[in-house]
Design a protein around this motif. Sequence first.
Motif, PDB file in Angstrom:
ATOM      1  N   MET A   1       0.834  -1.190   0.000  1.00  0.00           N
ATOM      2  CA  MET A   1       0.000   0.000   0.000  1.00  0.00           C
ATOM      3  C   MET A   1       0.877   1.251   0.000  1.00  0.00           C
ATOM      4  N   THR A   2       0.364   2.264  -0.614  1.00  0.00           N
ATOM      5  CA  THR A   2       1.067   3.529  -0.713  1.00  0.00           C
ATOM      6  C   THR A   2       1.102   4.236   0.642  1.00  0.00           C
ATOM      7  N   THR A   3       2.196   4.928   0.915  1.00  0.00           N
ATOM      8  CA  THR A   3       2.286   5.721   2.142  1.00  0.00           C
ATOM      9  C   THR A   3       1.409   6.960   1.998  1.00  0.00           C
ATOM     10  N   ALA A   4       1.298   7.747   3.056  1.00  0.00           N
ATOM     11  CA  ALA A   4       0.437   8.935   3.048  1.00  0.00           C
ATOM     12  C   ALA A   4       0.805   9.867   1.896  1.00  0.00           C
ATOM     13  N   MET A   5      -0.231  10.441   1.294  1.00  0.00           N
ATOM     14  CA  MET A   5      -0.047  11.421   0.224  1.00  0.00           C
ATOM     15  C   MET A   5      -1.077  12.522   0.406  1.00  0.00           C
ATOM     16  N   VAL A   6      -0.879  13.642  -0.253  1.00  0.00           N
ATOM     17  CA  VAL A   6      -1.822  14.753  -0.178  1.00  0.00           C
ATOM     18  C   VAL A   6      -2.421  14.965  -1.569  1.00  0.00           C
ATOM     19  N   ILE A   7      -3.761  14.911  -1.625  1.00  0.00           N
ATOM     20  CA  ILE A   7      -4.501  15.121  -2.876  1.00  0.00           C
ATOM     21  C   ILE A   7      -5.550  16.196  -2.607  1.00  0.00           C
ATOM     22  N   ASN A   8      -5.557  17.246  -3.400  1.00  0.00           N
ATOM     23  CA  ASN A   8      -6.519  18.346  -3.243  1.00  0.00           C
ATOM     24  C   ASN A   8      -6.548  18.891  -1.819  1.00  0.00           C
ATOM     25  N   GLY A   9      -5.426  18.857  -1.145  1.00  0.00           N
ATOM     26  CA  GLY A   9      -5.333  19.366   0.219  1.00  0.00           C
ATOM     27  C   GLY A   9      -5.742  18.364   1.291  1.00  0.00           C
ATOM     28  N   TYR A  10      -6.096  17.140   0.900  1.00  0.00           N
ATOM     29  CA  TYR A  10      -6.524  16.103   1.845  1.00  0.00           C
ATOM     30  C   TYR A  10      -5.410  15.082   2.026  1.00  0.00           C
ATOM     31  N   THR A  11      -5.098  14.762   3.272  1.00  0.00           N
ATOM     32  CA  THR A  11      -4.108  13.727   3.557  1.00  0.00           C
ATOM     33  C   THR A  11      -4.759  12.364   3.403  1.00  0.00           C
ATOM     34  N   ILE A  12      -4.217  11.578   2.500  1.00  0.00           N
ATOM     35  CA  ILE A  12      -4.720  10.229   2.226  1.00  0.00           C
ATOM     36  C   ILE A  12      -3.899   9.260   3.059  1.00  0.00           C
ATOM     37  N   LEU A  23     -12.582  14.439  -3.849  1.00  0.00           N
ATOM     38  CA  LEU A  23     -11.538  13.631  -4.468  1.00  0.00           C
ATOM     39  C   LEU A  23     -12.003  13.162  -5.845  1.00  0.00           C
ATOM     40  N   TYR A  24     -12.761  14.025  -6.509  1.00  0.00           N
ATOM     41  CA  TYR A  24     -13.303  13.749  -7.836  1.00  0.00           C
ATOM     42  C   TYR A  24     -12.160  13.397  -8.798  1.00  0.00           C
ATOM     43  N   GLU A  25     -12.280  12.211  -9.420  1.00  0.00           N
ATOM     44  CA  GLU A  25     -11.307  11.711 -10.389  1.00  0.00           C
ATOM     45  C   GLU A  25      -9.873  11.659  -9.857  1.00  0.00           C
ATOM     46  N   ALA A  26      -9.712  11.560  -8.558  1.00  0.00           N
ATOM     47  CA  ALA A  26      -8.377  11.502  -7.953  1.00  0.00           C
ATOM     48  C   ALA A  26      -7.693  10.172  -8.268  1.00  0.00           C
ATOM     49  N   ASP A  27      -6.385  10.216  -8.437  1.00  0.00           N
ATOM     50  CA  ASP A  27      -5.587   9.013  -8.652  1.00  0.00           C
ATOM     51  C   ASP A  27      -5.024   8.589  -7.301  1.00  0.00           C
ATOM     52  N   ILE A  28      -5.714   7.669  -6.660  1.00  0.00           N
ATOM     53  CA  ILE A  28      -5.281   7.200  -5.339  1.00  0.00           C
ATOM     54  C   ILE A  28      -5.159   5.674  -5.345  1.00  0.00           C
ATOM     55  N   ARG A  29      -4.583   5.174  -6.436  1.00  0.00           N
ATOM     56  CA  ARG A  29      -4.324   3.737  -6.548  1.00  0.00           C
ATOM     57  C   ARG A  29      -3.458   3.269  -5.390  1.00  0.00           C
ATOM     58  N   LYS A  30      -3.790   2.094  -4.879  1.00  0.00           N
ATOM     59  CA  LYS A  30      -3.034   1.439  -3.815  1.00  0.00           C
ATOM     60  C   LYS A  30      -2.969   2.255  -2.519  1.00  0.00           C
ATOM     61  N   ALA A  31      -3.830   3.251  -2.371  1.00  0.00           N
ATOM     62  CA  ALA A  31      -3.835   4.079  -1.159  1.00  0.00           C
ATOM     63  C   ALA A  31      -4.269   3.255   0.044  1.00  0.00           C
ATOM     64  N   ASN A  32      -3.732   3.591   1.198  1.00  0.00           N
ATOM     65  CA  ASN A  32      -4.121   2.935   2.440  1.00  0.00           C
ATOM     66  C   ASN A  32      -5.088   3.854   3.183  1.00  0.00           C
ATOM     67  N   ASP A  47      -9.623   6.740  -9.224  1.00  0.00           N
ATOM     68  CA  ASP A  47      -8.896   5.488  -9.435  1.00  0.00           C
ATOM     69  C   ASP A  47      -8.477   4.969  -8.063  1.00  0.00           C
ATOM     70  N   LEU A  48      -9.192   3.955  -7.593  1.00  0.00           N
ATOM     71  CA  LEU A  48      -8.929   3.349  -6.289  1.00  0.00           C
ATOM     72  C   LEU A  48      -8.492   1.895  -6.440  1.00  0.00           C
ATOM     73  N   CYS A  49      -7.892   1.576  -7.592  1.00  0.00           N
ATOM     74  CA  CYS A  49      -7.428   0.203  -7.827  1.00  0.00           C
ATOM     75  C   CYS A  49      -6.534  -0.247  -6.680  1.00  0.00           C
ATOM     76  N   GLY A  70      -9.854  -4.740  -7.550  1.00  0.00           N
ATOM     77  CA  GLY A  70      -8.898  -5.275  -6.584  1.00  0.00           C
ATOM     78  C   GLY A  70      -8.852  -4.549  -5.253  1.00  0.00           C
ATOM     79  N   ALA A  71      -9.754  -3.597  -5.022  1.00  0.00           N
ATOM     80  CA  ALA A  71      -9.760  -2.843  -3.759  1.00  0.00           C
ATOM     81  C   ALA A  71     -10.279  -3.722  -2.618  1.00  0.00           C
ATOM     82  N   ASP A  72      -9.783  -3.483  -1.420  1.00  0.00           N
ATOM     83  CA  ASP A  72     -10.275  -4.182  -0.233  1.00  0.00           C
ATOM     84  C   ASP A  72     -11.312  -3.293   0.448  1.00  0.00           C
ATOM     85  N   LEU A  73     -12.575  -3.653   0.256  1.00  0.00           N
ATOM     86  CA  LEU A  73     -13.696  -2.933   0.864  1.00  0.00           C
ATOM     87  C   LEU A  73     -14.353  -3.786   1.942  1.00  0.00           C
TER      88      LEU A  73
END
Length: 181
Positions: A1-12, A23-32, A47-49, A70-73
């Motif tokens: 899983m990806t470490t923390a990232m910031v998208i549109n000012g939000y810490t993922i 997070l419209y159309e955000a690329d957050i593949r492999k995000a934790n 993209d939440l692959c 492949g997401a874990d929901l």
Amino acid sequence: MTTAMVINGYTIAPSQNLYEADLYEADIRKANLYKANLCRADLCGADLCQANLYGADLSFANLGKADLRGADLSEANLSGADLGRADLDRANLYGSDLRRAHLYEARFGRAILSRTILIDAGQEYRGYRFVGVPQDNEIMISAGCRWFTLADALEHWNDNPEALAKVHMIQAVAESRGANT
């Protein structure tokens, strides 16, 4: 899983409060996003692959057209969420709460649906997976790009014995669970 990232000012990151996050159309593949609060978040087209959304609160979130392959929901709260046209192929939905979720044309492919309210009738010879979706006072049938009421599904697949058998299986399981079909 990806470490923390910031998208549109939000810490993922895990356990983050992302209530109503844009997070419209955000690329957050492999995000934790383990147990994150994404209630009412806009994830339309995101993209939440392979993302880790285990135990996340996605109630009333907009996940329309999201890529959740492949997401874990598992154990996630998806009640009231919009998953219309979302790609859930190989997603793990084990134990997730899908009550009142909007699943119009959602693609389940090889998703894990155990311990959900969904009724999985499996795939037929053309590769379409038949899934029964309890909605208010009726059962909806999702198969490929089709989204029918039970009555419409019975009529539509009347000349396809295998597809019709899948629809009858969904009807029988729904009735055994107390649904009024």
